[in-house]
Design an enzyme around this catalytic site. Sequence first.
Site, short mmCIF file in Angstrom:
data_model
loop_
_atom_site.label_atom_id
_atom_site.label_comp_id
_atom_site.label_asym_id
_atom_site.label_seq_id
_atom_site.Cartn_x
_atom_site.Cartn_y
_atom_site.Cartn_z
N HIS A 78 0.86 -1.19 0.00
CA HIS A 78 0.00 0.00 0.00
C HIS A 78 0.89 1.24 0.00
O HIS A 78 1.92 1.27 0.66
CB HIS A 78 -0.88 -0.02 1.26
N HIS B 38 1.33 11.31 -2.44
CA HIS B 38 0.07 11.13 -1.71
C HIS B 38 -0.69 12.45 -1.79
O HIS B 38 -0.33 13.42 -1.12
CB HIS B 38 0.36 10.74 -0.25
#
Length: 756
Positions: free
Chosen positions: A311, A356
Site C-alpha cells: 500500500h 500522496h
Amino acid sequence: MDSGRDFLTLHGLQDDKDLQALLKGGQLLKVKSNSWRRERFYKLQEDCKTIWQESRKVMRTPESQLFSIEDIQEVRMGHRTEGLEKFARDVPENRCFSIVFKDQRNTLDLIAPSPADAQHWVQGLGKIIHHSGSMDQQQKLRHWIHSCLRKADKNKDNKMSFKELQNFLKELNIQVDDSYARKIFKECDHSQTDSLEDEEIETFYKILTQRKEIDRTFEEATGSKETLSVDQLVTFLQHQQREEEAGPALALSLIERYEPSETAKAQRQMTKDGFLMYLLSADGSAFDLAHRRVYQDMDQPLSHYLVSSSHNTYLLEDQLTGPSSTEAYIRALCKGCRCLELDCWDGPNQEPIIYHGYTFTSKILFCDVVRAIRDYAFKASPYPVILSLENHCSLEQQRVMARHLRTLLGPMLLDRPLDGVVTSLPSPEQLRGKILLKGKKLGGLFPPGGEGGPEATVVSDEDEAAEMEDEAVRSQVQHKSKEDKLRLAKELSDMVIYCKSVHFRGFPSSGTSGQAFYEMSSFSENRALRLLQESGNSFVRHNVNHLSRIYPAGWRTDSSNYSPVEMWNGGCQIVALNFQTPGSEMDVYQGRFLDNGACGYVLKPAFLRDPNSTFNSRALAHGPWWTPKRLNVRVISGQQLPKVNKNKNSIVDPKVTVEIHGVSRDVASRQTAVVTNNGFNPWWDTELEFEVAVPELALVRFVVEDYDASSKNDFIGQSTIPLKSLKQGYRHIHLLSKNGDQHPSATLFVKVALQD
C-alpha cells in the site's frame, strides 16, 4: 586471531586485487545534493565485516563511523539511484556507485577518482557479500567471535588480558560472573602469563561455544558413543525429526554435506561437530526446506492465490510528510511484493508525478517509477506484477502515462487478453514475466468500438470513487461538477485487461449476475471487516472467482498496519500493507509469503477455492478445514542474540513468546520466563502447548524481547512460519530483525511436536 585473514583464506581471496584496494582504503566523493559533495576516506576493516567512513561531524562516536557489510542490500554501479541520477549527471557513470542499505537509512552515493577505483569497490563489496552469504552457521559464529575479540583487544597485541576478556564478553552480549570468568581464564592460561594467546584463546573459544543441549541430544541419539552411524542417524531422522524422506539415502547425504571430518565421512559416520552443523543448516531449520522453492500448483486462476501486495508503495515513511522514492518500489519488489500502488497526479512539464495527494509528501516522476519497476520486477520472482493505478490525471497526462508504460515496459506489459483466456482469470504461470494494470476501464474485456471508438469517456462517479482510498479525495470526486468528472483516455483504458476497478454493489442474490470475472473491487479494512462479520461466507465465495483488494483505513496517516490474517481467512487475495512500516503485522505478512519459494503467490487452501464452500471464519463450523492439531513447542535455548542498543553497556534479559495467528478460536500466545544478563547463550527449556483447529490458516510467530520491568519490552528478533511449513523435531529458528532482514547468527533452538 585475525578474522579478516581467516575470511580471505577461507574463500581463497587473500591475493584478490579488489579486496586489497578496499583494505588499503581510499578517498571517495560523497554526494548529497547539487551543492553538497565532500571528499571522505573509506576503508574496509581487517575483520572484512565492516567499513570505516571518515566523518567531520562533531561528537561523532567511533562506532557510528562504522557500518556493517551485513546491512548492505545492494551495490549499484552508475547513476542508478535518485541521488546520483539528480546530482551527478556531470560525472561519467563508470566512476559513480551507490551503497543501498537493507534498513531505512539513506543510500550512500559515491564518486570514485577513477573507473578502476569504482570497479574495486563495486566488485570487492560484491565478493564479500556473496561469500558472507555462503558461509555456514559455524563459520559465521567463528567470524563473529573473532571480530568481537579484535574489538576487545584494545592494545592490539593479539593477547587477551583479563580486563580485555571482560570487554570481550560484553561484546558477545553475555554477563559472566567475575569469579566464573576468572576460573575459565585460569583454566585456559596454560603459559601462566596472565594473558591468553593463540591456542589458549582457541581453548577459551571452545569452552565458550560448547552447547550442552546439543551434547545431550547427540548422546541420546548415539547411545553415548563418539559418532552416529547411518542407522542411528536414520532412527533420529524418523523418530525425532519426523522426516518423511528419512532413510539411508537422506542420512548419507547429510553426512556428505555437513560432516567436517574426512575420516568420519569415509566411515559413513557423523561426529558431534557434523551433527551441530546439520542442526544449524537449512536442513535443520524450523522452516521446511521444500517450501523454500515454488512447489504449489501455479496453473490455477489468479483469484485462487494470496498475492503479496503493498500500500502507498512510493512512501518510505508516513503519509502526510514522508519522502516518496523509487527506492521504495525497489525494496518492495526485492521483498517479493507482486502488487504495487501508483498514486498518479498531473505534474509540471506534462510529466505525471506520484505522491500522496493533498499532503506534503515529496513527489517523484511516474516515468522514473516505471523504469525502476521494469528493472526490478522479476528479480525476486518470475510471476506477474500488478500495478494498482489511482489515477487523478488529466487526459493529456494520462496519454503520457500510457506512452511511458508502452515504451518503457515493452513486451512485459500485458495489453491484450491472452489467447483463449476470456471466461476466467489467467494463472500466475500463464502470466509469467508480465506486468498487469489495475485501474478504471471503458467497457468490457475487449476495447469498445475497435479503432473508431471514442477517444475518451466519462467514468461513473461510483467507479471513479471506487479507486480512491483517501476519504477526502473520494468525497471530492463524488462532488465534482459534470465538466470536472474524470475522463479516461482510451490509450490508458485499453491497457487494463484482467483487473478492471469497479464499485462493489453487494454480493449477488440467487438469479442475479454479479461482477464479471475481470472486474475487481477495493475495500477499506473497516468495510472488509464489516463484510466478513455480516456475510463471511458470501465474501469467501465471491473471492473464489474475483480478486478483492483491501487497504488500510484512512485514519492510519502514520502508515501503521492492520492484521492481514482476518482478510486472508475470508479469501481476500490482494491484502495491501504498508511495507515501509515494521511491526508484528509485517512480520506475519512476510512469514505467510516466505512459503512457496517466496515468489509472492501462495495458493489458498481448497476450502477457500471451492465455489460451494460453507467456510466462515467468524462462525466456525465443522467442515474439511476442521483438522485439529496439538502443537507442542519446547523452547530450549538461544544463540548470539543481538544487543538491542549497541551504544548501551547493558546486556539483554531475553524472554521468548510464541504466538498463533489464524482463525479467532486459534489465536493464542504463551511465553517463557526471563533469563537475566545473557544474550549469548540463554537457556529456557520451557514447554508451550497450543490447540489449533484450522492448521491450514495458522501461522506461528516466535518473538524474542529484552524484558524491561519499568517500560515496554524491546524487540530483539522474530521469525514467523506458516504452521504447514513448520518442521518437527530439534530445530533452529533463524531470527529476523525489525525490518525483516536475517540476523547473521541469532537463533532459537527448539523442539517441535505436532499431533492429531
